[in-house]
Write a protein that holds these residues in place. Structure first.
Motif, short mmCIF file in Angstrom:
data_model
loop_
_atom_site.label_atom_id
_atom_site.label_comp_id
_atom_site.label_asym_id
_atom_site.label_seq_id
_atom_site.Cartn_x
_atom_site.Cartn_y
_atom_site.Cartn_z
N ARG A 101 -4.96 -6.86 1.95
CA ARG A 101 -4.02 -7.75 1.98
C ARG A 101 -3.03 -7.16 1.85
N ARG A 102 -1.56 -7.10 2.48
CA ARG A 102 0.15 -6.76 1.70
C ARG A 102 0.28 -8.05 0.72
N LEU A 103 0.52 -7.73 -0.21
CA LEU A 103 1.66 -8.40 -1.66
C LEU A 103 2.39 -9.10 -0.93
N PHE A 116 5.55 -1.40 -4.22
CA PHE A 116 5.93 -0.85 -3.31
C PHE A 116 5.03 -0.24 -1.99
N CYS A 117 5.27 0.44 -0.96
CA CYS A 117 3.83 0.66 0.18
C CYS A 117 4.73 1.71 -0.50
N MET A 118 4.44 2.87 -0.70
CA MET A 118 5.60 4.03 -1.39
C MET A 118 5.01 5.71 -0.70
N SER A 119 4.10 5.08 1.05
CA SER A 119 4.44 6.21 1.87
C SER A 119 5.82 5.74 3.18
N ASN A 120 6.00 4.20 2.71
CA ASN A 120 6.53 3.76 4.20
C ASN A 120 8.10 4.06 4.07
N TYR A 135 -0.84 -0.99 -7.10
CA TYR A 135 -0.58 0.17 -6.15
C TYR A 135 -1.03 -0.50 -4.81
N CYS A 136 -0.58 0.52 -4.09
CA CYS A 136 -1.06 0.36 -2.52
C CYS A 136 -1.83 1.27 -2.47
N HIS A 137 -2.90 0.32 -2.14
CA HIS A 137 -4.19 0.79 -1.14
C HIS A 137 -4.11 1.43 -0.21
N CYS A 138 -2.91 1.48 0.57
CA CYS A 138 -2.94 1.19 2.08
C CYS A 138 -3.12 3.02 2.48
N LYS A 139 -4.10 4.06 3.56
CA LYS A 139 -4.45 4.71 3.83
C LYS A 139 -3.78 6.62 3.68
N GLU A 140 -2.35 5.81 4.34
CA GLU A 140 -1.23 6.86 3.70
C GLU A 140 -0.82 6.54 2.54
N CYS A 141 -0.76 5.70 1.47
CA CYS A 141 -0.91 5.61 0.43
C CYS A 141 -1.55 6.43 -0.24
N VAL A 142 -2.70 6.21 0.16
CA VAL A 142 -3.81 7.35 -0.62
C VAL A 142 -3.62 8.12 -0.26
ZN LIG Z 1 1.42 2.21 1.23
#
Ligand SMILES: [Zn+2]
Length: 626
Positions: free
Chosen positions: A393-395, A408-412, A447-454
């Motif tokens: 789930r996003r913030l 943040f989503c750091m990979s965006n 911290y962001c757990h999205c695929k791109e960030c990981v």
């Molecule tokens: Zn992210």
């Protein structure tokens, strides 16, 4: 400087460029309300950032403030103006204003540097058509800030204000002008005033502030107001006995040897008084502030024990003489920060970017994420800008929670673009700051757990440093001298495995209670895990390391001597391991008592590193306080 308000200095200094001198007789003319209070400084910025509270019903357009009650009975909004180190009997407030369908009042109240309420003045504002108002208000002793507050009463009422101005009334000339002398061999020269030199605004703010500080202490002691002259060019070759040269004017005067100036480390200072001339130069802008307080201590043969008090109290003097001497000092820690501690030797707090310029609620917050990427602005349309939790789930803002922290989503790529642009605007409008916090919100596991960030790196720290480095590389092209402060804190406490921070990124390692639970003994068994993570950073990137420390544990708040020895041991350890910056969370002088003594002793250790003998001195002080 104790409040954050002297960011005004920037605008004031621009004004000065067109003036030859400011002195006791020409106080009037200087505008103390900075442009930021009524005007948008860059797209996406809002003058409201500098007002309190940041009401929805407060808006700005073309330099005009508008406040409306809507369906409320009353509403108010205010901002602060710094009067730090000013000498004036009164101020003049003026503005053009218009009140529709209600009644409006202006309240101006004054506070001391410790935030103590001193006095207040209330004025009714006229109704209906635009009218100019002007009020002269006496200043109470020890004033540090003026709060300008507008109150509006009545449903659907509206108040508009433009051309607001605060100017100081000139002091009547006091004294005979010959109480201040400068030694020249066996005789003395009459002091003709303080001289600073034109330079870029980032530097001149500090020279100008140093001049005001020195002038104020001389005035408080003797009643004499020394004129301060801004020189167009270097005074070298045109020196006259009787001059006090500060900052750049001193550095270029030839009065201090080039090798001494060259050997100063960051934030150091050097003084030479000889031949009837005082020259005090500082390395990097804010060194001149520490040097000025050191000069004041020598001048009165006293020591600052709090931000406003010296021991012994210098009292009033019929004669002040600057004796011939020369000294220089460079601090072990180039950044030494608490709230409000310049007289005690801490770094001028204007050296840290005022986070209100980007929309953070506090000028001094170390968590700038909400200002860098506004959830209010982007949250709805671009939830993908913000961190995804481990459940995917996003913030989001929990309506039942009082705490909310932006991550943040750091990979965006858009996030990186928005933040880079915002930081560069911040650096542009806040030139006197050297350090800028580029940090995530508070809290752990966010911290962001999205695929791109990981995929960005093996650990949260690696991903985060890659993200910060990318922004730091972009801003360094235009602002190579500015430094970022970022956090090795909770989720990023472990050193990175794959990357190192860029040279313009300083890591604030936080000895946070989770792994540093013993506040009374620095290197105890309970802090072993913390020592391990700190050691990891020191091995990885020693040149980037600063510390953000928690010097008094909440559980120790009632201890008269909270954690001093543990802090002392840690400061020594940090110095020995090449750590160059130290920020103390939550500490601010209280205007007397043991905490102020701790603060002053602590900074002496950070500045001089003459650690031997400090323990016994502390014991002596402790018994005095007890
Ligand atoms: Zn992210």
């Amino acid at each position: 400087m104790r409040g954050k308000m002297s960011v005004l200095g920037f605008w004031v200094s621009l004004f000065w460029l067109s003036t030859a001198a400011f002195c006791g007789e020409s106080n009037d003319g200087k505008e103390l309300i900075g442009k930021q209070f009524f005007n948008q400084l860059y797209p996406g910025e809002d003058p409201k950032f500098f007002w309190s509270p940041r009401l929805e019903k407060l808006s700005f357009s073309d330099g005009t403030m508008q406040l409306s009650t809507g369906d409320k009975e009353k509403i108010s909004a205010e901002f602060k103006v710094s009067l730090e180190n000013e000498i004036a009997p009164a101020l003049n407030f003026s503005c053009d204003c218009k009140t529709e369908s209600g009644k409006a009042k202006l309240l101006i109240y004054f506070n001391s540097s410790l935030g103590k309420w001193l006095s207040e003045n209330s004025f009714d504002l006229p109704q209906d058509n635009w009218k100019k108002v002007s009020f002269r208000i006496p200043l109470p002793p020890n004033v540090s800030t003026a709060k300008i507050a507008f109150f509006l009463n009545g449903k659907n009422a509206r108040l508009s204000v433009k051309n607001a101005s605060v100017k100081l009334i000139a002091m009547e000339k006091t004294g005979t002008g010959d109480k201040i002398k400068i030694q020249s061999g066996n005789s003395t020269e009459k002091c003709s005033g303080i001289y600073i030199m034109k330079s870029d605004s980032a530097n001149m703010v500090y020279d100008e502030k140093a001049a005001k500080i020195l002038r104020k202490y001389i005035y408080d002691s003797t009643g004499e107001i020394l004129p301060v002259t801004v020189l167009d060019e270097s005074p070298a070759g045109k020196l006259k006995p009787g001059m006090i040269l500060l900052g750049k004017a001193a550095a270029e005067s030839g009065k201090i040897s080039e090798s001494i100036i060259k050997n100063l480390k960051n934030e150091g200072y050097a003084l030479n008084t000889s031949g009837g001339i005082v020259a005090l130069a500082g390395k990097n802008p804010s060194g001149v502030i520490s040097g000025t307080y050191a000069l004041i201590e020598k001048m009165f043969n006293a020591v600052f024990i709090t931000e406003n008090e010296m021991e012994p109290n210098p009292g009033k003097s019929e004669q002040l003489t600057f004796k011939e001497m020369s000294f220089s000092a460079s601090p072990v820690f180039e950044l030494r920060l608490i709230h409000d501690g310049e007289a005690l030797g801490y770094t001028d707090s204007d050296y840290i970017g005022d986070a209100r310029y980007i929309g953070s609620k506090s000028a001094t917050t170390c968590h700038t994420a909400e200002g860098l990427l506004s959830f209010e602005k982007y949250g709805k349309e671009h939830p993908e800008y913000f961190a995804m939790d481990k459940n995917g789930r996003r913030l989001y803002r929990d309506p039942d929670s009082t705490r909310f922290n932006v991550h943040f989503c750091m990979s965006n790529p858009d996030v990186k673009k928005i933040i880079s642009e915002r930081v560069m605007e911040w650096m542009k409008v806040n030139p006197e700051a050297k350090y800028f916090y580029l940090t995530f919100g508070d809290g752990g596991g966010k911290y962001c757990h999205c695929k791109e960030c990981v995929a960005m790196g093996k650990t949260p720290t690696d991903r985060y440093i890659k993200f910060v480095n990318e922004i730091a590389a972009k801003t360094a092209v235009k602002y190579p001298d500015k430094l970022f402060l970022t956090l090795a804190y909770v989720d990023t406490e472990e050193a990175p495995l794959e990357v190192k921070p860029l040279p313009n990124v300083k890591m604030l390692y936080c000895p946070y209670p989770m792994n540093w639970s013993n506040h009374l003994e620095a290197f105890s068994e309970e802090n072993k895990e913390g020592m391990r993570t700190l050691d990891g950073w020191l091995k990885k990137c020693p040149g980037n390391m600063y510390i953000f420390d928690y010097p008094s544990c909440c559980g120790e708040a009632l201890n008269i001597w909270p954690a001093f020895y543990a802090n002392y041991d840690k400061i020594k350890f940090y110095a020995e391991h090449g750590i160059k910056g130290l920020i103390f969370c939550g500490l601010r002088p209280k205007g007397g008592g043991s905490l102020d003594l701790i603060l002053s002793m602590q900074c002496r250790v950070m500045f001089s590193a003459k650690c031997s003998g400090t323990r016994s001195l502390m014991r002596k002080r402790k018994s005095t306080v007890s």
